[in-house]
Design an enzyme around this catalytic site. Sequence first.
Site, PDB file in Angstrom:
ATOM      1  N   LYS A 271      35.785  40.634  34.827  1.00  0.00           N
ATOM      2  CA  LYS A 271      36.887  39.409  34.622  1.00  0.00           C
ATOM      3  C   LYS A 271      36.424  37.965  34.458  1.00  0.00           C
ATOM      4  O   LYS A 271      35.884  37.488  35.394  1.00  0.00           O
ATOM      5  CB  LYS A 271      37.199  39.638  36.583  1.00  0.00           C
ATOM      6  CG  LYS A 271      38.656  39.023  36.327  1.00  0.00           C
ATOM      7  CD  LYS A 271      40.039  39.072  37.813  1.00  0.00           C
ATOM      8  CE  LYS A 271      40.840  37.982  37.918  1.00  0.00           C
ATOM      9  NZ  LYS A 271      41.686  38.286  38.755  1.00  0.00           N
ATOM     10  N   ASP A 276      42.434  30.859  38.089  1.00  0.00           N
ATOM     11  CA  ASP A 276      44.443  31.295  38.208  1.00  0.00           C
ATOM     12  C   ASP A 276      44.584  30.273  39.705  1.00  0.00           C
ATOM     13  O   ASP A 276      45.124  30.912  40.606  1.00  0.00           O
ATOM     14  CB  ASP A 276      43.459  32.251  39.074  1.00  0.00           C
ATOM     15  CG  ASP A 276      44.628  33.501  39.628  1.00  0.00           C
ATOM     16  OD1 ASP A 276      45.005  33.010  39.093  1.00  0.00           O
ATOM     17  OD2 ASP A 276      44.662  34.129  40.847  1.00  0.00           O
ATOM     18  N   LYS A 283      50.225  30.837  43.051  1.00  0.00           N
ATOM     19  CA  LYS A 283      49.595  30.358  44.796  1.00  0.00           C
ATOM     20  C   LYS A 283      50.023  29.349  45.780  1.00  0.00           C
ATOM     21  O   LYS A 283      50.259  28.630  45.166  1.00  0.00           O
ATOM     22  CB  LYS A 283      48.285  30.789  44.443  1.00  0.00           C
ATOM     23  CG  LYS A 283      47.120  31.705  43.656  1.00  0.00           C
ATOM     24  CD  LYS A 283      46.534  31.645  43.634  1.00  0.00           C
ATOM     25  CE  LYS A 283      45.483  32.997  42.835  1.00  0.00           C
ATOM     26  NZ  LYS A 283      45.895  34.222  44.254  1.00  0.00           N
ATOM     27  N   ASP A 294      37.112  32.356  39.633  1.00  0.00           N
ATOM     28  CA  ASP A 294      37.849  33.489  39.190  1.00  0.00           C
ATOM     29  C   ASP A 294      37.254  34.412  37.740  1.00  0.00           C
ATOM     30  O   ASP A 294      37.548  35.521  37.635  1.00  0.00           O
ATOM     31  CB  ASP A 294      39.583  33.691  39.371  1.00  0.00           C
ATOM     32  CG  ASP A 294      40.495  34.643  39.215  1.00  0.00           C
ATOM     33  OD1 ASP A 294      39.598  35.867  40.096  1.00  0.00           O
ATOM     34  OD2 ASP A 294      41.095  35.009  39.149  1.00  0.00           O
ATOM     35  N   ASP A 353      50.513  37.057  40.057  1.00  0.00           N
ATOM     36  CA  ASP A 353      49.522  36.600  40.558  1.00  0.00           C
ATOM     37  C   ASP A 353      48.243  38.369  40.410  1.00  0.00           C
ATOM     38  O   ASP A 353      46.839  37.397  40.586  1.00  0.00           O
ATOM     39  CB  ASP A 353      49.566  36.089  41.656  1.00  0.00           C
ATOM     40  CG  ASP A 353      48.093  35.394  41.892  1.00  0.00           C
ATOM     41  OD1 ASP A 353      47.259  35.152  41.258  1.00  0.00           O
ATOM     42  OD2 ASP A 353      48.256  35.485  43.667  1.00  0.00           O
ATOM     43  N   GLU A 355      46.868  39.340  38.080  1.00  0.00           N
ATOM     44  CA  GLU A 355      46.608  39.183  36.179  1.00  0.00           C
ATOM     45  C   GLU A 355      45.380  39.830  35.815  1.00  0.00           C
ATOM     46  O   GLU A 355      45.037  40.621  34.621  1.00  0.00           O
ATOM     47  CB  GLU A 355      46.514  38.026  35.696  1.00  0.00           C
ATOM     48  CG  GLU A 355      45.367  36.890  36.325  1.00  0.00           C
ATOM     49  CD  GLU A 355      45.444  37.146  37.826  1.00  0.00           C
ATOM     50  OE1 GLU A 355      45.312  36.776  38.305  1.00  0.00           O
ATOM     51  OE2 GLU A 355      43.884  36.295  38.017  1.00  0.00           O
ATOM     52  N   ARG A 357      43.889  42.447  36.208  1.00  0.00           N
ATOM     53  CA  ARG A 357      43.695  43.967  36.163  1.00  0.00           C
ATOM     54  C   ARG A 357      44.263  44.448  34.420  1.00  0.00           C
ATOM     55  O   ARG A 357      44.854  45.206  34.487  1.00  0.00           O
ATOM     56  CB  ARG A 357      44.288  44.681  37.065  1.00  0.00           C
ATOM     57  CG  ARG A 357      45.227  44.545  37.425  1.00  0.00           C
ATOM     58  CD  ARG A 357      46.827  44.999  38.287  1.00  0.00           C
ATOM     59  NE  ARG A 357      45.812  44.248  40.335  1.00  0.00           N
ATOM     60  CZ  ARG A 357      46.413  44.330  41.389  1.00  0.00           C
ATOM     61  NH1 ARG A 357      47.214  45.865  41.252  1.00  0.00           N
ATOM     62  NH2 ARG A 357      45.972  43.775  42.045  1.00  0.00           N
TER      63      ARG A 357
HETATM   64  N1  BES Z   1      41.889  35.610  41.728  1.00  0.00           N
HETATM   65  C1  BES Z   1      42.835  36.801  42.845  1.00  0.00           C
HETATM   66  C2  BES Z   1      42.315  37.559  44.222  1.00  0.00           C
HETATM   67  C3  BES Z   1      41.264  36.410  44.790  1.00  0.00           C
HETATM   68  C4  BES Z   1      42.228  35.740  45.824  1.00  0.00           C
HETATM   69  C5  BES Z   1      40.368  36.707  45.180  1.00  0.00           C
HETATM   70  C6  BES Z   1      41.773  35.238  46.643  1.00  0.00           C
HETATM   71  C7  BES Z   1      39.392  35.674  46.357  1.00  0.00           C
HETATM   72  C8  BES Z   1      40.730  34.992  46.507  1.00  0.00           C
HETATM   73  C9  BES Z   1      43.960  37.819  42.269  1.00  0.00           C
HETATM   74  O1  BES Z   1      44.060  37.621  40.468  1.00  0.00           O
HETATM   75  C10 BES Z   1      44.738  37.831  42.971  1.00  0.00           C
HETATM   76  O2  BES Z   1      45.918  36.854  43.036  1.00  0.00           O
HETATM   77  N2  BES Z   1      45.420  39.135  43.500  1.00  0.00           N
HETATM   78  C11 BES Z   1      46.254  38.546  44.414  1.00  0.00           C
HETATM   79  C12 BES Z   1      46.515  40.168  44.242  1.00  0.00           C
HETATM   80  C13 BES Z   1      47.590  40.867  44.520  1.00  0.00           C
HETATM   81  C14 BES Z   1      49.418  39.486  44.441  1.00  0.00           C
HETATM   82  C15 BES Z   1      49.030  42.395  44.480  1.00  0.00           C
HETATM   83  C16 BES Z   1      46.046  39.396  45.476  1.00  0.00           C
HETATM   84  O3  BES Z   1      44.669  39.116  45.485  1.00  0.00           O
HETATM   85  O4  BES Z   1      47.021  37.691  46.140  1.00  0.00           O
HETATM   86 ZN    ZN Z   2      42.930  36.108  39.705  1.00  0.00          ZN
HETATM   87 MN    MN Z   3      45.511  36.253  40.284  1.00  0.00          MN
END
Ligand code: BES
Ligand code: ZN
Ligand code: MN
Length: 499
Positions: A271, A276, A283, A294, A353, A355, A357
């Site tokens: 990825k 992000d 966020k 990210d 968010d 994204e 996947r």
């Molecule tokens: N890049 C983030 C995941 C992440 C967040 C990794 C904080 C490390 C620290 C990912 O793109 C994301 O935002 N995931 C969301 C998924 C949710 C919306 C289902 C998350 O983890 O909040």
């Molecule tokens: Zn992300």
């Molecule tokens: Mn995200």
Amino acid sequence: MDYSIKLLENWGALDTDCLIAGFYHKRKLGTSAAQLDEKLSGLLSRILKRDSVEGKIGDTLLINHLPDEQIQRILLVGLGKKEELNRTSYRKLLGEAIHALKASHAKQAVSTLHEIDVPDACISWKIRQTIEIFEAGNYRFDQLKTTPENTSPENRLSKIRLLVSGIKDEAAAAKGIKQGEAIAAGMKLAKDLSNLPGNICTPAYLAEQAQKVGKGHKKLKVKILDEADIEQLGMGSFLSVSRGSRQPPRLIVMEYYGAADKTGPHVLIGKGLTFDAGGISIKPSANMDEMKYDMCGGASVIGALAVAAELELPLNVIGLVPSSENLPDGNANKPGDIVTSLSGLTIEILNTDAEGRLLLCDVLTYAKRYEPAAVIDVATLTGACIVALGRHPSGIMGNDDDLCRQLTEAGEHACDRVWRLPIWEEYQEQLKSNFADLANIGGPDGGTITAGRFLSNFAKEFKWAHVDIAGTAWKTGKEKGATGRPVPLLSQYLIDQVE
Ligand code: BES
Ligand code: ZN
Ligand code: MN
């Protein structure tokens, strides 16, 4: 730093700025320390006693001046109780050793720490760990400071010799040095890319750096697909994310053909979100700067390809890094939008968010064209992974028990561990959408698992594993910085395919 083997003839003939040797609990000297102590008529024992240094794991004592100046300093490192020493504490004491060595002003050193007996650790493993940990301890990211804190090049620690006592050890040590140097360099590459901020490390920049890596190795070819190519291919899901930012996306394709023919490559997908912000489902602002990390999955795939090429592994490895930003914009995905992925499956984007996947699913479909032996994706995919497992292991999921087991074992060996989570069919229920084939989120329960389950829908035709590195790719807080993980895991997995 430069690492080489030094064959011990006799202590009298050895000269160095600093000799590093171990001593156990209650000041019991290790082999090399005992021999030196004898040569120095008991000086080491007397100093340890005088200063009542116990020999706890990671204790260090620098003897800064010695009567005969061939060995200018001795750094004694505590090994703890002999019976309690294990691979984790061995790594810890190496970390303390490099810390003390850096502070000692020595420009070069001779280490004997790989002579210590550690259960389940051979000499090449111990030397590889020495190099990985010494390099990590010596790492600094100061390229963006106007006055780097680094000491001037001529005063810097630059050379480590690893002392061995016989021909047999020499061959094992050479293997350890080769692997250690390659993996440490792959980790440094990944860390440098990851630590760069989003305004410098954009998708285009990341692609250029991958191309640079390709130029350094004959058997490594790097192709870059741009926005028009990605559109042409039909990666509607990937593209929907990158459209919400002014930086154009890239799909980095690295092809290392080290085997006799081009069949059955191991495909690594990383990825590569260079920032992000969450998109329209933005966020919260606290610690949002860390979302420059990210792209750590992508950086570690670039690093692992560099390791494979450097070690000239006789196998085929493909690295695929979809790279984009995820920002709020007039052209960004909106909650409820439905996109069509390269596989043909439609996806309802309930949270912009989620994204990662959306990029990975299209690249998993793309991976099929290689007729891969296995596909492994690595991604900072879910904050939920940190909740579930903390920051020590990465999470692993997959559709093949043997592949998951191989990765688990590689992680143990490389000290870059993973822990498996299930992605059973039952979880598919959470990804149902009223309007599309799949929703991109699965609700509050089991967020890491539903993300993995989502990806599994695009990985039905090959052996596949997904590694969630949200908790392991970087350190937060005072020591904020990329870790270079999972370069050791991926490298070990590739090495294991050969050995
Ligand atoms: N890049 C983030 C995941 C992440 C967040 C990794 C904080 C490390 C620290 C990912 O793109 C994301 O935002 N995931 C969301 C998924 C949710 C919306 C289902 C998350 O983890 O909040
Ligand atoms: Zn992300
Ligand atoms: Mn995200």
